[in-house]
Design an enzyme around this catalytic site. Structure first.
Site: not given
Ligand code: 13P
Length: 251
Positions: A9-11, A95, A97, A167, A173, A212, A233-234
């Protein structure tokens, strides 16, 4: 046996250039990932670029969100049919967010989930508790409320064509991963909630862990009985790191 899925998930990150080199890097190391399916979920505007680059590769394409309507006067929104039209297989829905920053409810998320399936997408439904909810000991209530919204609208059978991502919001993050045991507890709980209604669906549905995940902790998470891969994510913005997470799913 459920095939592991490792989805990036590149956000809201990237540019034409950085995404080109990210996809090239992932494709270059793809042979080392023998078991897991890999998927990339770029920002909407870059999906066509990534689709073109992924043509003929085994990496699946997904979107990070989707609207709950087929078409019409919804300025700024993207319909599920548009995503299948440009080659998406997956769409992330709910998600944390979207839920926390944009105030999207369980019911709205359930309608997005339904619309995604209707258009032939496989929804990746995100569930998970806030830190204060974990501290209050209500993780299971939160997760089952989020799942029930889907089951109430669509029936438990709908989850057979979906992916669930657990999650924990406090792990997203933050560099603070849930321990494999903490994650496994919630994954087993989720599978149990589904199994009470339909054992076959519970057995089939992939439940990913997100929060993470890195190359260095993925293998111990994926070794848990009810963890079927990750939503990353990251670490998915770095080709080598993402590939190393993918390899953690190798049989
Ligand atoms: P991180 O891997 O950056 O913690 O993000 C997880 C996430 O929200 C994937 O959707």
């Amino acid at each position: 046996m459920r095939q592991p899925l490792v989805a990036g998930n590149w956000k809201m990150n990237g540019s034409l250039d950085s995404i080109r080199s990210l996809v090239e890097g992932i494709k270059a190391g793809l042979d080392s990932v023998t078991t897991a399916e890999l998927a990339a979920c770029p920002p909407y505007v870059y999906i066509p670029q990534v689709a073109a680059m992924l043509e003929g590769s085994s990496i699946a394409l997904g979107a990070q969100d989707v609207n709950d309507r087929e078409s019409g006067a919804h300025t700024g929104e993207v319909a599920p049919g548009m995503l299948t039209d440009i080659g998406c297989k997956y769409a992330i829905v709910g998600h944390s967010e979207r839920r926390s920053i944009y105030g999207e409810s369980d019911e709205f998320t359930a309608r997005k989930f339904a619309a995604a399936r209707q258009a032939g997408l496989t929804p990746i439904l995100c569930v998970g508790e806030l830190l204060e909810e974990r501290e209050q000991g209500i993780t299971e209530q939160v997760v089952s409320r989020q799942l029930d919204a889907i089951i109430d609208l669509e029936g438990v059978g709908a989850l057979a064509d979906a992916v669930i991502a657990y999650e924990p919001v406090w792990a997203i993050g933050t560099g603070k991963t849930a321990t494999p045991a903490q994650a496994q507890d919630v994954h087993a709980y989720i599978r149990g909630v589904i199994a009470r209604e339909d054992a076959a669906v519970a057995e089939k549905v992939q439940i990913l862990y997100g929060g993470s995940v890195k190359g260095s902790n993925a293998a111990e998470l994926f070794a848990m009985a009810d963890i079927d891969g990750g939503l990353i994510g990251g670490a998915s913005l770095d080709a080598n790191e993402f590939l190393s997470i993918g390899r953690a799913g190798n049989a």
